[in-house]
Design a protein around this motif. Sequence first.
Motif, short mmCIF file in Angstrom:
data_model
loop_
_atom_site.label_atom_id
_atom_site.label_comp_id
_atom_site.label_asym_id
_atom_site.label_seq_id
_atom_site.Cartn_x
_atom_site.Cartn_y
_atom_site.Cartn_z
N PRO A 1 0.82 -1.23 0.00
CA PRO A 1 0.00 0.00 0.00
C PRO A 1 0.84 1.27 0.00
CG PRO A 1 -0.17 -1.14 2.12
CD PRO A 1 0.49 -2.08 1.16
N PRO B 1 -5.26 7.22 2.64
CA PRO B 1 -5.64 5.88 3.07
C PRO B 1 -4.58 4.82 2.82
CG PRO B 1 -7.51 6.96 2.05
CD PRO B 1 -6.33 7.86 1.84
N VAL C 1 -3.20 2.49 5.83
CA VAL C 1 -3.25 1.02 5.76
C VAL C 1 -1.85 0.42 5.87
CG1 VAL C 1 -3.81 -0.95 4.28
CG2 VAL C 1 -5.41 0.96 4.48
N TRP D 1 -7.99 -2.54 4.51
CA TRP D 1 -8.66 -1.44 3.80
C TRP D 1 -10.18 -1.57 3.89
CZ3 TRP D 1 -6.35 2.39 0.37
CH2 TRP D 1 -7.29 3.16 -0.30
N SER E 1 -12.75 0.93 5.71
CA SER E 1 -13.78 1.54 4.86
C SER E 1 -15.17 1.30 5.45
CB SER E 1 -13.70 0.97 3.45
OG SER E 1 -14.71 1.51 2.62
N LEU F 1 -11.10 5.44 6.99
CA LEU F 1 -9.98 5.46 6.06
C LEU F 1 -9.11 6.71 6.17
CD1 LEU F 1 -11.34 3.91 2.73
CD2 LEU F 1 -9.45 3.07 4.13
#
Length: 274
Positions: A159, A211, A215, A244, A248, A253
Amino acid sequence: LLTGFLSQVGHEPLPPTVGRNVLGRKVLYLPGFFTYARHIVEVDGKRGLFRGLTPRLISSTLSTITRGSVKKAFPLEDMEHVSNKDDVKTSLRKVVRETSHEMMMQCVSRVVSHPLHVISMRCMVQFVGREVKYSGVFSAIGRIFKEEGILGFFVGLVPHILGDVIFLWCCNLVAHFINTYAVDDNFSQASVIRSYTKFVMGIAVSMLTYPFLLVGDLMAVNNCGLRAGLPPYAPAFASWIHCWRYLSAQGQLFRGSSLLFRRAPIPAASFPID
C-alpha cells in the motif's frame, strides 16, 4: 511523530470534548496534537515523544542515499524541463518520462528503507500496551527475522508503494494539464502560478492517497505480538486489502489525517452534550 501514529491506530486515551462546527452545531472533538502530546509527556516524560525516532531517521537517510544512488546509476540523459514553447505531445512526453524516472527512484528507495520504517512504527506503538518488545534497532531486526522471517520487514510495503505511485502520477499529470490548459500565457503572473501548481496539487493529492499511508502503517504493526496490533484494538488482518475493507466499513480510512480538529468517530447525537 508519535501523536500522529497513535491516532492512526485509534488509541484515544483522553475523552472527547464538546465543540461547535462552522454551522454552530455541537459536535465532539478528540484531543488535538498539543493535548495528546501533553498526555504522552505525563505518561512517558519528554523522551516519550521521540519513540521510534532513531529507526525513522535511519529510514529517511537510507531513502535519501538510495534515491541519489539510483539517480546516478540510471540517469535520465538529456532530460529537459517542460517549456512553454513545447507542443502538447512533446511536453506530455517529457512529463511522462520524468515521472517514470521519479517513480523508479521512489519505489527502490521505499523498498530499501521500509524495514526501518516497520521497526519505527512498532517502537512507537508500544506506548499503547506499555511494552518493551522492540527496544533497539539491532534487537528489533533480530526479533523480526526470528519471528516473521524476511517478509516481516516488508509488511505494509504494497500500500505504501501504491500510494507513492498514485501520488506521483496524479500530482505531475494534473499539474501539467492545469499549467497547459488553465493558465493563460498572456497573464502577467503565469510563470509564478505555474511554479506553485505542483506544490498545491501535492497537498491535494496527498489527502486523497492518505488511506494508502494509513493502511500501510497499520499493517506494519498488525498481529506482531503488540497490544495495539491485536484485538480488541484491531482484527488480525489477513492482508492489506482486508485492512482497507475493514477501515472503509468503519468509515475510518482517513483516521489520523488531522492533528488539530479531529471529529470523534461516534456520532455526537449518541452523547449527552446538551
